[in-house]
Design a protein around this motif. Sequence first.
Motif, mmCIF file in Angstrom:
data_model
loop_
_atom_site.group_PDB
_atom_site.id
_atom_site.type_symbol
_atom_site.label_atom_id
_atom_site.label_comp_id
_atom_site.label_asym_id
_atom_site.label_seq_id
_atom_site.Cartn_x
_atom_site.Cartn_y
_atom_site.Cartn_z
ATOM 1 N N ALA A 6 39.556 47.226 35.026
ATOM 2 C CA ALA A 6 38.379 46.715 35.739
ATOM 3 C C ALA A 6 37.237 46.351 34.795
ATOM 4 N N ASP A 7 37.270 46.858 33.567
ATOM 5 C CA ASP A 7 36.241 46.532 32.577
ATOM 6 C C ASP A 7 36.630 45.339 31.713
ATOM 7 N N GLY A 8 37.761 44.709 32.017
ATOM 8 C CA GLY A 8 38.170 43.513 31.305
ATOM 9 C C GLY A 8 38.971 43.754 30.037
ATOM 10 N N GLU B 29 38.230 39.771 38.290
ATOM 11 C CA GLU B 29 37.803 40.991 37.601
ATOM 12 C C GLU B 29 36.492 41.513 38.189
ATOM 13 N N LYS B 30 35.562 40.614 38.452
ATOM 14 C CA LYS B 30 34.259 40.996 38.995
ATOM 15 C C LYS B 30 34.412 41.676 40.358
ATOM 16 N N ASN B 31 35.240 41.092 41.236
ATOM 17 C CA ASN B 31 35.435 41.676 42.570
ATOM 18 C C ASN B 31 36.091 43.050 42.486
ATOM 19 N N VAL B 32 37.078 43.191 41.614
ATOM 20 C CA VAL B 32 37.767 44.475 41.474
ATOM 21 C C VAL B 32 36.795 45.529 40.943
ATOM 22 N N THR C 170 33.488 45.608 41.102
ATOM 23 C CA THR C 170 32.496 45.922 42.129
ATOM 24 C C THR C 170 33.101 46.812 43.203
ATOM 25 N N PHE C 171 34.306 46.498 43.628
ATOM 26 C CA PHE C 171 34.988 47.277 44.656
ATOM 27 C C PHE C 171 35.191 48.718 44.190
#
Length: 186
Positions: free
Chosen positions: A61-63, A117-120, A122-123
């Motif tokens: 999730a942090d890329g 990635e951003k949505n994951v 944030t979720f």
Amino acid sequence: MKRILAALAVAILAAGGGAAAGYWFLNSGSTQAAQTAQAGGAAPNPQNAVNQLWLQNVTNADGKPQSLAMFKGHPVVVNFWASWCGPCVEEMPALSQLHRDYAKKGIQFIGLGVDSEKNVKTFLQKVKVDYPVFVTGFGGADLARAFGNNAGALPYTVVIDAKGNVLSTKLGEIQPAELKRTLDAL
């Protein structure tokens, strides 16, 4: 705000409709291979799909790039999901509980976000998930198709044994008792 709520409602209805259609499609009495053959395509090859899984490019999730090969040789429950998918979000507490229940048996659960990635990220800041979650982007839909998800709907769950054999697939929200029966047989 009204537009956001309307868009969210449409997304939830679309995801629910897709899952319902996929459930009907997969449970209409014919096998997945027969359905694929009728559609003019080749039947899914589970072993090829498992090999693709281990080679899949994912990030956390942090890329940060991650390799799913670390799960090779272990029983794994793979859950394809997205942050905008209502049934995906609904089943996450049950998947987390099952992950805790079966960790002592060496069964690993992983979530593959067919999302940005951003949505994951944030979720996951809002919802606690007890198992590793990776981002596949929309390429995860192709991987799910390799496992037989021709409907392209989410969630889609695959159980793989330690030898790399696909034991079960489930389109739509999991039924904990059904998944437990599969996991108890490992």
